[in-house]
Design a protein around this motif. Structure first.
Motif, PDB file in Angstrom:
ATOM      1  N   ASP A  57       0.834  -1.218   0.059  1.00 38.66           N
ATOM      2  CA  ASP A  57      -0.057   0.066   0.028  1.00 38.66           C
ATOM      3  C   ASP A  57       0.938   1.295  -0.011  1.00 38.66           C
ATOM      4  O   ASP A  57       1.607   1.342   0.861  1.00 38.66           O
ATOM      5  CB  ASP A  57      -1.048  -0.083   1.074  1.00 38.66           C
ATOM      6  CG  ASP A  57      -1.947   1.094   1.183  1.00 38.66           C
ATOM      7  OD1 ASP A  57      -1.838   1.811   0.439  1.00 38.66           O
ATOM      8  OD2 ASP A  57      -2.786   1.048   2.147  1.00 38.66           O
ATOM      9  N   ASP A  58       0.756   2.098  -0.990  1.00 38.95           N
ATOM     10  CA  ASP A  58       1.370   3.333  -1.289  1.00 38.95           C
ATOM     11  C   ASP A  58       0.864   4.610  -0.265  1.00 38.95           C
ATOM     12  O   ASP A  58       1.532   5.315  -0.027  1.00 38.95           O
ATOM     13  CB  ASP A  58       1.547   3.641  -2.643  1.00 38.95           C
ATOM     14  CG  ASP A  58       2.402   2.885  -3.503  1.00 38.95           C
ATOM     15  OD1 ASP A  58       3.159   2.239  -3.035  1.00 38.95           O
ATOM     16  OD2 ASP A  58       2.231   2.762  -4.643  1.00 38.95           O
ATOM     17  N   ASP A  59      -0.324   4.038   0.301  1.00 41.27           N
ATOM     18  CA  ASP A  59      -0.903   4.986   1.324  1.00 41.27           C
ATOM     19  C   ASP A  59      -0.956   4.092   2.685  1.00 41.27           C
ATOM     20  O   ASP A  59      -2.059   4.206   3.127  1.00 41.27           O
ATOM     21  CB  ASP A  59      -2.087   5.697   0.829  1.00 41.27           C
ATOM     22  CG  ASP A  59      -2.615   6.733   1.587  1.00 41.27           C
ATOM     23  OD1 ASP A  59      -1.898   7.364   2.421  1.00 41.27           O
ATOM     24  OD2 ASP A  59      -4.029   7.018   1.704  1.00 41.27           O
ATOM     25  N   GLY A  60       0.132   3.768   2.863  1.00 37.83           N
ATOM     26  CA  GLY A  60      -0.017   3.038   4.292  1.00 37.83           C
ATOM     27  C   GLY A  60      -0.178   3.614   5.296  1.00 37.83           C
ATOM     28  O   GLY A  60      -0.068   5.052   5.645  1.00 37.83           O
ATOM     29  N   PRO A  61      -0.323   3.231   6.785  1.00 39.20           N
ATOM     30  CA  PRO A  61      -0.604   3.861   8.120  1.00 39.20           C
ATOM     31  C   PRO A  61       0.757   4.636   8.599  1.00 39.20           C
ATOM     32  O   PRO A  61       0.623   5.569   9.141  1.00 39.20           O
ATOM     33  CB  PRO A  61      -0.889   2.854   9.072  1.00 39.20           C
ATOM     34  CG  PRO A  61      -0.403   1.394   8.214  1.00 39.20           C
ATOM     35  CD  PRO A  61      -0.602   1.705   6.857  1.00 39.20           C
ATOM     36  N   LEU A  78      -8.079  -3.675   5.002  1.00 39.98           N
ATOM     37  CA  LEU A  78      -8.773  -2.985   3.859  1.00 39.98           C
ATOM     38  C   LEU A  78     -10.144  -2.446   4.310  1.00 39.98           C
ATOM     39  O   LEU A  78     -10.455  -1.307   4.349  1.00 39.98           O
ATOM     40  CB  LEU A  78      -8.764  -3.798   2.502  1.00 39.98           C
ATOM     41  CG  LEU A  78      -7.517  -4.234   2.122  1.00 39.98           C
ATOM     42  CD1 LEU A  78      -8.074  -5.272   0.992  1.00 39.98           C
ATOM     43  CD2 LEU A  78      -7.212  -3.015   1.554  1.00 39.98           C
ATOM     44  N   ALA A  79     -10.801  -3.190   5.186  1.00 33.84           N
ATOM     45  CA  ALA A  79     -12.016  -2.863   5.810  1.00 33.84           C
ATOM     46  C   ALA A  79     -12.007  -1.615   6.889  1.00 33.84           C
ATOM     47  O   ALA A  79     -12.812  -0.748   6.660  1.00 33.84           O
ATOM     48  CB  ALA A  79     -12.595  -3.961   6.544  1.00 33.84           C
ATOM     49  N   GLU A  80     -10.917  -1.828   7.605  1.00 33.15           N
ATOM     50  CA  GLU A  80     -10.743  -0.776   8.638  1.00 33.15           C
ATOM     51  C   GLU A  80     -10.450   0.570   7.884  1.00 33.15           C
ATOM     52  O   GLU A  80     -10.368   1.816   8.099  1.00 33.15           O
ATOM     53  CB  GLU A  80      -9.712  -1.328   9.745  1.00 33.15           C
ATOM     54  CG  GLU A  80     -10.441  -2.288  10.631  1.00 33.15           C
ATOM     55  CD  GLU A  80      -9.429  -2.572  11.652  1.00 33.15           C
ATOM     56  OE1 GLU A  80      -8.309  -2.268  11.710  1.00 33.15           O
ATOM     57  OE2 GLU A  80      -9.898  -3.048  12.489  1.00 33.15           O
ATOM     58  N   LYS A  81      -9.538   0.473   6.855  1.00 35.91           N
ATOM     59  CA  LYS A  81      -9.080   1.671   5.967  1.00 35.91           C
ATOM     60  C   LYS A  81      -9.946   2.152   5.485  1.00 35.91           C
ATOM     61  O   LYS A  81      -9.990   3.589   5.419  1.00 35.91           O
ATOM     62  CB  LYS A  81      -7.850   0.902   4.865  1.00 35.91           C
ATOM     63  CG  LYS A  81      -7.329   1.959   4.144  1.00 35.91           C
ATOM     64  CD  LYS A  81      -6.259   1.323   2.955  1.00 35.91           C
ATOM     65  CE  LYS A  81      -6.053   2.441   2.052  1.00 35.91           C
ATOM     66  NZ  LYS A  81      -4.837   3.300   2.510  1.00 35.91           N
ATOM     67  N   THR A  82     -11.138   1.674   4.932  1.00 39.71           N
ATOM     68  CA  THR A  82     -12.100   2.312   4.224  1.00 39.71           C
ATOM     69  C   THR A  82     -13.267   2.475   5.132  1.00 39.71           C
ATOM     70  O   THR A  82     -14.142   3.172   4.432  1.00 39.71           O
ATOM     71  CB  THR A  82     -12.644   1.596   2.884  1.00 39.71           C
ATOM     72  OG1 THR A  82     -12.913   0.063   3.338  1.00 39.71           O
ATOM     73  CG2 THR A  82     -11.518   1.253   2.015  1.00 39.71           C
TER      74      THR A  82
END
Length: 234
Positions: A57-61, A78-82
Motif C-alpha cells: 500500500d503506497d498510502d499505508g498507515p 482494507l475494511a478498517e482503512k475504508t
C-alpha cells in the motif's frame, strides 16, 4: 495505489473482490506459483512465507510501501482503512470475525487439501481423499444451515466474510447447488455484484490450467508447491 501480488487463486481473488468493492485504486502484479515466482528473492523480501497474495500500500498507515500478507489480515486492514464491509455494531462485528475465521481455519485448508489429494497428488491416497471430501461436505452443510437463517454470512450485512468465502466455493456451486440450496441462493446473489464477478476473473491461468484440474501438471510443479523446492532452506 495498492499493488496486489497474486494469480488466479481463491486467496488472491478474495482480495481482488475486496479492492473492487471498496473502490480502491489498485493494480495486479502477477505471481506465477507454478513457475516458482513466489520463491524468488524479490518475492521472499515481501513475504518470507512464500505465499500469495501480498499487498503493498503506497498510502499505508506509516507512509508508502506498507507490506501485508495473510488474507484475513489484508481483509481486516482494507475494511478498517475504508470503513466498509465490517459492521460497526459490536455483536455483528464479532460475528463477521467469526465467519471470516471459519473460512480461514476451515474452508480454505480443508477445501485445499481435498483438491490436492483429488487432483494434484502424484499418487492416489484413498483415505486422504475420503477424509477431506467428507470434511468439505460437512463444512458445506454448516454454510447451508447458516445461510438458511441469514442473508449473508455475518447476518443482514454483506461483509468481508462473504468476500473471503465465495472464491473457494465455485466448484461446489456448480456441482452441488441442488444439495445446498441456501448456499446456491447466496452464491447467485454474490455473482450479481459487479465487483465479485470481476474479481473472480483476476489472474491469467497458465495454458495447461483447466476447470477442475491441471493437465501437464509435472513433478517440477509438485517440487515447487509441495516438494524439495518448497522446503529448501532459505
Amino acid at each position: 495505489m495498492i499493488t496486489l501480488y497474486g494469480g488466479p487463486t481463491p486467496n488472491a481473488r478474495k482480495i481482488a473482490i475486496a479492492l473492487l468493492e471498496m473502490d480502491l485504486e489498485w493494480q495486479l502484479e502477477p505471481v506465477d506459483i507454478l513457475a516458482g515466482d513466489q520463491l524468488t528473492p524479490a518475492f521472499l523480501a515481501l513475504n518470507p512465507n512464500n505465499k500469495t497474495p501480498v499487498i503493498v500500500d503506497d498510502d499505508g498507515p506509516a507512509g508508502p510501501g506498507f507490506v501485508l500478507w495473510e488474507t484475513g489480515a489484508i481483509l481486516l486492514y482494507l475494511a478498517e482503512k475504508t470503513g466498509r464491509f465490517l459492521p460497526a455494531d459490536p455483536v455483528k462485528r464479532a460475528l463477521c470475525w467469526q465467519w471470516l475465521m471459519f473460512q480461514l481455519s476451515g474452508i480454505g485448508p480443508m477445501f485445499g487439501q481435498a483438491a490436492h489429494f483429488t487432483h494434484y497428488a502424484k499418487d492416489r491416497h484413498d483415505y486422504a481423499i475420503d477424509r477431506y471430501t467428507r470434511e468439505v461436505d460437512r463444512l458445506m452443510m454448516v454454510l447451508d444451515k447458516r445461510l438458511g437463517e441469514t442473508e449473508w454470512l455475518a447476518g443482514d450485512e454483506y461483509s468481508i466474510a462473504d468476500m473471503a468465502t465465495l472464491p473457494y466455493l465455485r466448484r461446489q456451486l456448480i456441482d452441488n447447488g441442488a444439495r445446498f440450496p441456501n448456499v446456491a441462493r447466496w452464491g447467485a446473489a454474490m455473482f450479481e455484484r459487479p465487483a465479485v464477478a470481476e474479481g473472480m476473473t483476476v489472474g491469467v491461468a497458465r495454458a495447461e490450467t483447466i476447470e477442475g484440474g491441471l493437465t501437464g501438471f509435472t513433478d517440477e510443479h509438485r517440487a515447487i508447491l509441495w516438494g524439495d523446492r518448497q522446503h529448501a532452506p532459505r
